[in-house]
Design a protein around this motif. Sequence first.
Motif, PDB file in Angstrom:
ATOM      1  N   ARG A 226       0.916  -1.113  -0.084  1.00  0.00           N
ATOM      2  CA  ARG A 226       0.075  -0.037   0.278  1.00  0.00           C
ATOM      3  C   ARG A 226       0.797   1.377   0.125  1.00  0.00           C
ATOM      4  O   ARG A 226       0.345   2.282  -0.427  1.00  0.00           O
ATOM      5  CB  ARG A 226      -0.965   0.009   1.350  1.00  0.00           C
ATOM      6  N   THR A 227       2.086   1.077   0.417  1.00  0.00           N
ATOM      7  CA  THR A 227       2.965   2.290   0.378  1.00  0.00           C
ATOM      8  C   THR A 227       3.111   2.761  -0.990  1.00  0.00           C
ATOM      9  O   THR A 227       3.525   3.899  -1.051  1.00  0.00           O
ATOM     10  CB  THR A 227       4.273   2.051   1.054  1.00  0.00           C
ATOM     11  N   ARG A 228       2.909   1.972  -2.080  1.00  0.00           N
ATOM     12  CA  ARG A 228       3.076   2.532  -3.448  1.00  0.00           C
ATOM     13  C   ARG A 228       1.868   3.042  -3.936  1.00  0.00           C
ATOM     14  O   ARG A 228       1.774   3.472  -5.218  1.00  0.00           O
ATOM     15  CB  ARG A 228       3.627   1.070  -4.103  1.00  0.00           C
ATOM     16  N   ILE A 229       0.603   3.000  -3.092  1.00  0.00           N
ATOM     17  CA  ILE A 229      -0.667   3.445  -3.576  1.00  0.00           C
ATOM     18  C   ILE A 229      -1.323   4.276  -2.755  1.00  0.00           C
ATOM     19  O   ILE A 229      -1.165   4.236  -1.578  1.00  0.00           O
ATOM     20  CB  ILE A 229      -1.434   2.042  -4.038  1.00  0.00           C
ATOM     21  N   GLY A 230      -1.440   5.514  -3.345  1.00  0.00           N
ATOM     22  CA  GLY A 230      -1.919   6.609  -2.346  1.00  0.00           C
ATOM     23  C   GLY A 230      -3.293   6.529  -2.346  1.00  0.00           C
ATOM     24  O   GLY A 230      -3.945   6.410  -3.535  1.00  0.00           O
ATOM     25  N   PHE A 231      -3.990   6.695  -1.370  1.00  0.00           N
ATOM     26  CA  PHE A 231      -5.707   6.740  -1.276  1.00  0.00           C
ATOM     27  C   PHE A 231      -6.237   8.159  -0.767  1.00  0.00           C
ATOM     28  O   PHE A 231      -5.697   8.331   0.499  1.00  0.00           O
ATOM     29  CB  PHE A 231      -6.143   5.428  -0.673  1.00  0.00           C
ATOM     30  N   VAL A 232      -7.008   8.685  -1.151  1.00  0.00           N
ATOM     31  CA  VAL A 232      -7.561  10.034  -0.712  1.00  0.00           C
ATOM     32  C   VAL A 232      -9.319   9.671  -0.543  1.00  0.00           C
ATOM     33  O   VAL A 232      -9.927   9.550  -1.510  1.00  0.00           O
ATOM     34  CB  VAL A 232      -7.473  11.243  -1.724  1.00  0.00           C
TER      35      VAL A 232
ATOM     36  N   ALA B 110      -1.611  15.622   0.459  1.00  0.00           N
ATOM     37  CA  ALA B 110      -0.120  15.758   0.430  1.00  0.00           C
ATOM     38  C   ALA B 110       0.399  14.784   1.331  1.00  0.00           C
ATOM     39  O   ALA B 110       1.467  14.033   1.246  1.00  0.00           O
ATOM     40  CB  ALA B 110       0.020  17.054   1.364  1.00  0.00           C
ATOM     41  N   ARG B 111      -0.430  14.356   2.186  1.00  0.00           N
ATOM     42  CA  ARG B 111      -0.381  12.860   3.011  1.00  0.00           C
ATOM     43  C   ARG B 111      -0.086  11.705   2.336  1.00  0.00           C
ATOM     44  O   ARG B 111       0.923  11.026   2.462  1.00  0.00           O
ATOM     45  CB  ARG B 111      -1.274  12.802   4.103  1.00  0.00           C
ATOM     46  N   ALA B 112      -1.115  11.622   1.176  1.00  0.00           N
ATOM     47  CA  ALA B 112      -0.850  10.423   0.319  1.00  0.00           C
ATOM     48  C   ALA B 112       0.464  10.559  -0.708  1.00  0.00           C
ATOM     49  O   ALA B 112       1.090   9.844  -0.867  1.00  0.00           O
ATOM     50  CB  ALA B 112      -1.969  10.404  -0.733  1.00  0.00           C
ATOM     51  N   LEU B 113       0.866  12.067  -0.858  1.00  0.00           N
ATOM     52  CA  LEU B 113       1.817  12.085  -1.912  1.00  0.00           C
ATOM     53  C   LEU B 113       3.381  11.744  -1.040  1.00  0.00           C
ATOM     54  O   LEU B 113       4.401  11.462  -1.663  1.00  0.00           O
ATOM     55  CB  LEU B 113       1.877  13.412  -2.497  1.00  0.00           C
ATOM     56  N   ALA B 114       3.173  11.865   0.314  1.00  0.00           N
ATOM     57  CA  ALA B 114       4.491  11.881   0.914  1.00  0.00           C
ATOM     58  C   ALA B 114       5.058  10.348   0.883  1.00  0.00           C
ATOM     59  O   ALA B 114       6.306  10.349   0.874  1.00  0.00           O
ATOM     60  CB  ALA B 114       4.161  12.076   2.424  1.00  0.00           C
ATOM     61  N   LEU B 115       4.343   9.416   0.217  1.00  0.00           N
ATOM     62  CA  LEU B 115       5.014   8.220   0.077  1.00  0.00           C
ATOM     63  C   LEU B 115       5.377   8.098  -1.263  1.00  0.00           C
ATOM     64  O   LEU B 115       5.890   6.958  -1.648  1.00  0.00           O
ATOM     65  CB  LEU B 115       3.878   6.900   0.220  1.00  0.00           C
ATOM     66  N   GLU B 116       5.464   9.093  -2.066  1.00  0.00           N
ATOM     67  CA  GLU B 116       5.876   9.103  -3.485  1.00  0.00           C
ATOM     68  C   GLU B 116       5.013   7.740  -4.177  1.00  0.00           C
ATOM     69  O   GLU B 116       5.785   7.101  -4.869  1.00  0.00           O
ATOM     70  CB  GLU B 116       7.457   9.022  -3.793  1.00  0.00           C
ATOM     71  N   PRO B 117       3.707   7.702  -4.058  1.00  0.00           N
ATOM     72  CA  PRO B 117       3.250   6.539  -4.945  1.00  0.00           C
ATOM     73  C   PRO B 117       3.486   6.660  -6.270  1.00  0.00           C
ATOM     74  O   PRO B 117       3.253   7.795  -7.084  1.00  0.00           O
ATOM     75  CB  PRO B 117       1.821   6.570  -4.245  1.00  0.00           C
ATOM     76  N   GLY B 118       3.445   5.405  -6.912  1.00  0.00           N
ATOM     77  CA  GLY B 118       2.980   5.258  -8.306  1.00  0.00           C
ATOM     78  C   GLY B 118       1.731   5.511  -8.820  1.00  0.00           C
ATOM     79  O   GLY B 118       1.436   5.588 -10.063  1.00  0.00           O
ATOM     80  N   LEU B 119       0.826   5.451  -7.993  1.00  0.00           N
ATOM     81  CA  LEU B 119      -0.667   5.315  -8.295  1.00  0.00           C
ATOM     82  C   LEU B 119      -1.379   6.117  -7.236  1.00  0.00           C
ATOM     83  O   LEU B 119      -1.228   6.015  -5.954  1.00  0.00           O
ATOM     84  CB  LEU B 119      -1.109   3.855  -8.456  1.00  0.00           C
TER      85      LEU B 119
END
Lengths: 266, 297
Positions: free
Chosen positions: A102-108, A174-183
Amino acid sequence: MSSVTTADPAAGTATAKVEIRSVHKHFGPLHVLRGIDLDIRAGEVTVVLGPSGSGKSTLLRTVNHLEKVDGGTVSVDGVLVGYRRSGNKLYELREREILKQRTRIGFVFQNFHLFPHLTVLENIVEAPVSALKRPRKEAEAAARSLLERVGLADKAEAYPKQLSGGQQQRVAIARALALEPGLLLFDEPTSALDPELVGEVLDVIKDLAASGTTMIVVTHEIGFAREVADTVVFMDEGRIVEQGPPAEVLDSPRHERTRAFLSKVL
Amino acid sequence: MSLTSDPPATESVVKDPPPTPPAPALVVVPVRHPWRWAAVAATAVLLAQFGHGLVTNPGWEWDVFAAFFTTETILQAVWVTLQLTFHGTALGFAIGIVLAFMRLSASPFLRSVAFAYIWAFRSIPLIVQLLFWFNLAYLYEELSIGIPFGPGFVSFDTMGLVGEMGAAVLGLALHQAAYAAEIVRGGVLAVDEGQLEAAASLGIPRLRQVRRIVLPQAMRSILPNAANEIISLFKGTSIVSVMAIGELFYQVQVVYGRNGRVVPLLMVATAWYVLLTTALSVVQHYVERHYAKGSVR
Ligand SMILES: Nc1ncnc2c1ncn2[C@@H]1O[C@H](COP(=O)(O)OP(=O)(O)OP(=O)(O)O)[C@@H](O)[C@H]1O
Ligand SMILES: [Mg+2]
């Protein structure tokens, strides 16, 4: 899982493709997803439309395994989500491995779900520090530049309850982007907002779309879909009824149900 | 018929109104509460009578109270009471937190174990449990580690292992744990599910989710109940006097058994309990304020 990490989260991140293959999902007797097939190329923006209860949120949640599928597979960047395949068998992953995926996938989320007892900065820094083991200093610097990117540089020390809905949603992004997700997955990111706050959040998402991250956005904002989407997907009763470029699906839909839905929301 | 809908404006057009004098400042008369005052007066009289009695009735023997309030024996007993409270609370809540998460876990085995524990320890009266621990040595003279039902490798003398104080703390803590577990579980259930989903979708490791996201938010509803439990345990330690442990209540009984001054010595114990409970309440206030961070209420 690709392991590209860039020092500056504002710079381009590795983007992922998504393959959804005949996904089924039941809630008790309710057959919510009835065989979903969907391909999303890396860097594409896909907008999912459909009436309430058609299964949009459920589909989105299967992509990062918040919801377990009953049949079919989801893979992100060629890696199965929630399972490991060996021969003809699918082995369920342990929770630890799923959390890692899940760290590769951001969820808002529609309702932001910021952590109310943590400041804005702590909200953003939490996952990079605890899940990716980034040094706190480094994570904080990255968080501050993300806050600048969503226009909230001066709110780092504020608590979520001190922010407006639009600001909270921008922090959640921004919180989701902090993991630098590919998706990035968005579930009706503006539905809980007052009308005059919708624009500021959509602007941030448009910005992200331009930067080339793969995104799946569930929304009722047709104007946004027309402007930003590479593909529009229309769902009804657990099936994809129609998909294609926005000009096709939104302006000359081929299916009666799409037409009926669009005439209601436009 | 049309009278009611006549706009009053027409009237003012017809009659040229004289210049109105400036409106006098309005005075608000608050609602009177005569019965409140009656109740206050009655209570004041009763309190005054009681206070007068405290001072003038020689039966209270304030000189004896003053003589014993800070004697060595009493202070030592207060210390023992505090230790029992502290260790009972710490151990009780530590076990309670584990039990709470067992009851909330996905594993049916862990859930049933926790459920059975809570059922058992809420059912057994504390005093029975304490006496049981105290008499453990009578049932099992020694405990040994080894092959089940087979030979043992290491063995301990039971009373030496547990000790009187140990037995008391154990009894209090095991009892407390059952209640603490339910309080903690209630607090965790009160945390919005979206918080867990957000934490899960960020890939935050499980233990960290609990420590950093769930517990701090659960604390807000745990704290008032937990403070109740701690204060009730603090006074509940007096039950340990049945095991002849020199805590406050036991020591006071010993002293008045010797000198026969029952009332002033009971007052000594009461005063200490009141004093320390007050201190706990103050601590509670500040701890609650700490966990209210980021909240508007
Ligand atoms: N956890 C659940 N348990 C039982 N039923 C559920 C659950 N989640 C969703 N459903 C049902 O599944 C169906 C699809 O829900 P979903 O949330 O995916 O719809 P949606 O398209 O996102 O609708 P909306 O536009 O209202 O958000 C609905 O009928 C809903 O009631
Ligand atoms: Mg939905």
